[in-house]
Each structure stands twice: as structure tokens, then as C-alpha cells.
Design a protein around this motif. Structure first.
Motif, PDB file in Angstrom:
ATOM      1  N   ILE A  86      22.353   4.262  74.423  1.00  0.00           N
ATOM      2  CA  ILE A  86      21.256   3.351  74.758  1.00  0.00           C
ATOM      3  C   ILE A  86      21.018   3.528  76.391  1.00  0.00           C
ATOM      4  N   ARG A  87      21.767   3.787  77.149  1.00  0.00           N
ATOM      5  CA  ARG A  87      21.770   4.001  78.648  1.00  0.00           C
ATOM      6  C   ARG A  87      20.724   5.038  78.815  1.00  0.00           C
ATOM      7  N   ARG A  88      21.331   6.122  78.403  1.00  0.00           N
ATOM      8  CA  ARG A  88      20.505   7.431  78.749  1.00  0.00           C
ATOM      9  C   ARG A  88      19.103   7.165  78.021  1.00  0.00           C
ATOM     10  N   LEU A 110      10.205   4.795  69.431  1.00  0.00           N
ATOM     11  CA  LEU A 110      10.516   3.376  70.024  1.00  0.00           C
ATOM     12  C   LEU A 110       9.391   2.825  70.494  1.00  0.00           C
ATOM     13  N   THR A 111       9.174   1.423  70.310  1.00  0.00           N
ATOM     14  CA  THR A 111       8.187   0.587  70.807  1.00  0.00           C
ATOM     15  C   THR A 111       8.770  -0.168  71.661  1.00  0.00           C
ATOM     16  N   SER A 112       7.757  -0.730  72.627  1.00  0.00           N
ATOM     17  CA  SER A 112       8.400  -1.737  73.698  1.00  0.00           C
ATOM     18  C   SER A 112       9.146  -2.667  73.327  1.00  0.00           C
ATOM     19  N   ALA A 113       8.666  -3.264  72.038  1.00  0.00           N
ATOM     20  CA  ALA A 113       9.869  -4.225  71.536  1.00  0.00           C
ATOM     21  C   ALA A 113      11.329  -3.661  71.206  1.00  0.00           C
ATOM     22  N   ASP A 114      11.262  -2.435  70.905  1.00  0.00           N
ATOM     23  CA  ASP A 114      12.465  -1.899  70.626  1.00  0.00           C
ATOM     24  C   ASP A 114      13.365  -1.586  71.852  1.00  0.00           C
ATOM     25  N   ALA A 119      17.596  -3.190  75.650  1.00  0.00           N
ATOM     26  CA  ALA A 119      18.088  -3.970  77.076  1.00  0.00           C
ATOM     27  C   ALA A 119      18.871  -4.881  76.589  1.00  0.00           C
ATOM     28  N   LYS A 120      18.617  -5.786  75.703  1.00  0.00           N
ATOM     29  CA  LYS A 120      19.441  -6.860  75.537  1.00  0.00           C
ATOM     30  C   LYS A 120      20.945  -6.384  74.872  1.00  0.00           C
ATOM     31  N   LEU A 121      20.735  -5.438  74.097  1.00  0.00           N
ATOM     32  CA  LEU A 121      22.158  -4.959  73.605  1.00  0.00           C
ATOM     33  C   LEU A 121      23.081  -4.445  74.591  1.00  0.00           C
ATOM     34  N   GLU A 122      22.410  -3.832  75.535  1.00  0.00           N
ATOM     35  CA  GLU A 122      23.301  -3.333  76.761  1.00  0.00           C
ATOM     36  C   GLU A 122      23.795  -4.212  77.494  1.00  0.00           C
TER      37      GLU A 122
END
Length: 352
Positions: A86-88, A110-114, A119-122
């Protein structure tokens, strides 16, 4: 084998680092992150399986002023690999989008919502990464850090009023599964180890109602006394006659109150000691304070010697497995030990 293990006179402490990773996998399954993570895996695989696509991505990274770095594919057996993937992707969002726009593919973008979900999952996975690395590190880690670590994770998973539905599902699944696994763990052993650790003896990781029970249990254990280790050549004292035993029992009853007071004073002196810093090794602390607390020091060596994780041992087995291969099966045990030692030294040199 399971029945034989239960019959052994040993206390079982499960590997907490493994438990956390299983809980994370369960939370992924019950939340709404599967679809966005599937998109990430396919995008990473698109570049991983094609050297030409990888070269084009690195060229775009340079043009965007970023360092050349490969994308990370998450692996179920590799801890924190999902977080690193996710970070990369987030760090290389623009180069990845530009590269995919110039290439032929059938990938779902990947959309902006994705990206908002990622970001929330990170944010959710970062505390799990910290606790996993703390429990599975190469340095000595006592089981006394388990309760504070799990308490920290549960606090980060508290549901907020502003959390989206998928975050609520992830936190609820994570908390439910972790609490279920805690119930099947040897909690009393962990509580006593936490109380005997000078870094966490305040027991703030436990509810106030349970702290008194821990100290009461520790007081009873001190009064009963634990069997002292005997050397192989020790000679046991002969059993005293019955009359002498009766006299000893009569004398012990009159001294029971004094022994209880002495035990309580021993615990109070230990409670009055300053808290140790988080970087302090608890066994070294007890070695330095064994003269002031001899009974507690003997008990602390037993409980704090219990490792919180089997990760360092498994990493050592994996390293030896990479060294002793089919083409190197004739290596002697002495040379294998030397190669493992050299590998560790080279790793430490790279860190320095």
C-alpha cells in the motif's frame, strides 16, 4: 502429539506475533478491503512480471523526482507485506498512473475513493506493524510486553463515530477475533510476567479491578515459595522424624503472620522502585536488584525468560535452510555454524 504436549510440566505460551497476523487476515476477510487489495495485487503483478514495464516505471519515477524503487507484492506468509504494498503504491501514485496510461492492459484502475481507502487502511495497519516488529524482533523480547502490546492494539481499534462502514467492520472483526484468541491464551502467566517487569509493573494495560488480583496472586506465590533449582550432584536432606516434624509445624504456625508481613513488605519495596525505561532489559534490571529483592528476583527469572515469539528461532531455521541446500549437503555442522555466524555479522555491519 497434542496429548503428550499437554502432559508435559510446561506452560504453553502461543506466539503472539503469529496471532496478530492471523487476526489481520481475518479482519481483511470480513471487511470491505478485499476488492481494493485485489486491484493493488494485479497492478503490482503487471509490473513485476514484465521487465519492460518495470523499466518504464523507473524512468517515470525519475521524471517525477522520485527515487527508483520496485513495487512490493504482498504475500500471506510475509508479515506487513500488505502495508508495504500500500505504501509503495501511494508513494508512486503518479508514476504508476502515467505508466499504465501509456501501456495496453485490462487492469481495473485505482480511483480516488480507492486511494482514500488505502490511506485509512495504512493508518489501521501501522500499529500492527509496530507491535509485530516489537514482538518478532531479533533482540530479546519477553512475554511481559504482550499485554501492553495487545492493549495498545485494542485501543487503536476502538470504533469512532466518524468511521466509515468498512472501517467499523474491520475494527469490529479485529477486536472480536483478538479477544477470542486472548481467552485461549495463558493470561495468568502473562499477567504475572507483566507485574514482574519493572517497565510495566503499573499494570495500566489491565482494568483497575484486575490489578489487585494480580498482586494478590503474586503474594500467594511468594508465600508458597517456588521450588529452587537443584544441581545434579545435590544430596537431599533425610526426612525428619515425625515428632520433630510436629514440633516444626507448631513453630511454623506462630511464624505464619510474620511471614505474611514480610511478603507484603517485599512487594511494597518492589512497587516503590522507580519504573525502568522501555529500552531496559528486565532480566538485567533484576540481576542488578537481586540483592534487594531475592525472592522476587528468583521468580522473575522464570517468568521473564519466556519469549513472546518464536520468530527469531524460525528465522534462524530459515537461514540455515538457505545455507544447507541440495548442492551443499556435504557441509559439516561446524562449517554451517560458522556460515550462520558470518551471515549475522554481515547483517549487523550493514545496519551500522
Amino acid at each position: 502429539m497434542t496429548a503428550a504436549a499437554r502432559s508435559l510440566p510446561f506452560e504453553h505460551i502461543p506466539c503472539v506475533a503469529h496471532i496478530i497476523q492471523r487476526v489481520i487476515a481475518m479482519a481483511f476477510r470480513d471487511s470491505g478491503f478485499d476488492s481494493v487489495l485485489a486491484k493493488c495485487r494485479k497492478i503490482v503483478g503487471h509490473f513485476k512480471h514484465s521487465p519492460a514495464n518495470t523499466a518504464e516505471l523507473k524512468a517515470l519515477q525519475v521524471s517525477h523526482g522520485l527515487a527508483e524503487e520496485s513495487l512490493v507484492q504482498d504475500v500471506p506468509t510475509r508479515w506487513n507485506s500488505t502495508l508495504e504494498m500500500i505504501r509503495r503504491l501511494q508513494h508512486n501514485k503518479d508514476p504508476v498512473s502515467a505508466a499504465l496510461a501509456q501501456q495496453k492492459h485490462k487492469l481495473a484502475m485505482l480511483t480516488s475513493a480507492d486511494y482514500d481507502r488505502l490511506a485509512k487502511l495504512e493508518t489501521l495497519l501501522e500499529p500492527c506493524r509496530y507491535i509485530t516488529e516489537l514482538l518478532g524482533g531479533e533482540k530479546y523480547v519477553s512475554c511481559s510486553v504482550v499485554l501492553p502490546g495487545l492493549c495498545h492494539l485494542l485501543r487503536t481499534m476502538e470504533v469512532s463515530d466518524v468511521d466509515p462502514a468498512y472501517i467499523v467492520r474491520f475494527k469490529a472483526s479485529f477486536t472480536k477475533d483478538l479477544n477470542k484468541r486472548k481467552e485461549s491464551s495463558n493470561m495468568w502467566w502473562l499477567k504475572i510476567a507483566t507485574a514482574l517487569d519493572p517497565r510495566f509493573k503499573h499494570l495500566r494495560c489491565l482494568p483497575k479491578s484486575e490489578r489487585g488480583e494480580v498482586w494478590q496472586k503474586l503474594s500467594v506465590m511468594l508465600k508458597d515459595g517456588e521450588p529452587a533449582p537443584q544441581s545434579s550432584g545435590a544430596v537431599e536432606d533425610p526426612e525428619p522424624p515425625k515428632k520433630k516434624m510436629a514440633l516444626l509445624m507448631m513453630g511454623s504456625e506462630s511464624e505464619s503472620d510474620d511471614e505474611a508481613v514480610s511478603t507484603d513488605k517485599c512487594l511494597e519495596r518492589y512497587k516503590g522502585e522507580p519504573y525502568a525505561s522501555i529500552d531496559t532489559c528486565p532480566l538485567q534490571w533484576w540481576s542488578a536488584h537481586s540483592g534487594a529483592h531475592p525472592k522476587l528476583a528468583h521468580m522473575a527469572k522464570r517468568y521473564l525468560a519466556t519469549h513472546a515469539s518464536t520468530v527469531p528461532c524460525e528465522r534462524l531455521f530459515s537461514l540455515a535452510g538457505h545455507i544447507v541446500q541440495k548442492k551443499r549437503s556435504a557441509l559439516s555442522s561446524e562449517n554451517v555454524n560458522k556460515l550462520v555466524c558470518l551471515s549475522n555479522w554481515l547483517k549487523e555491519e550493514d545496519v551500522v
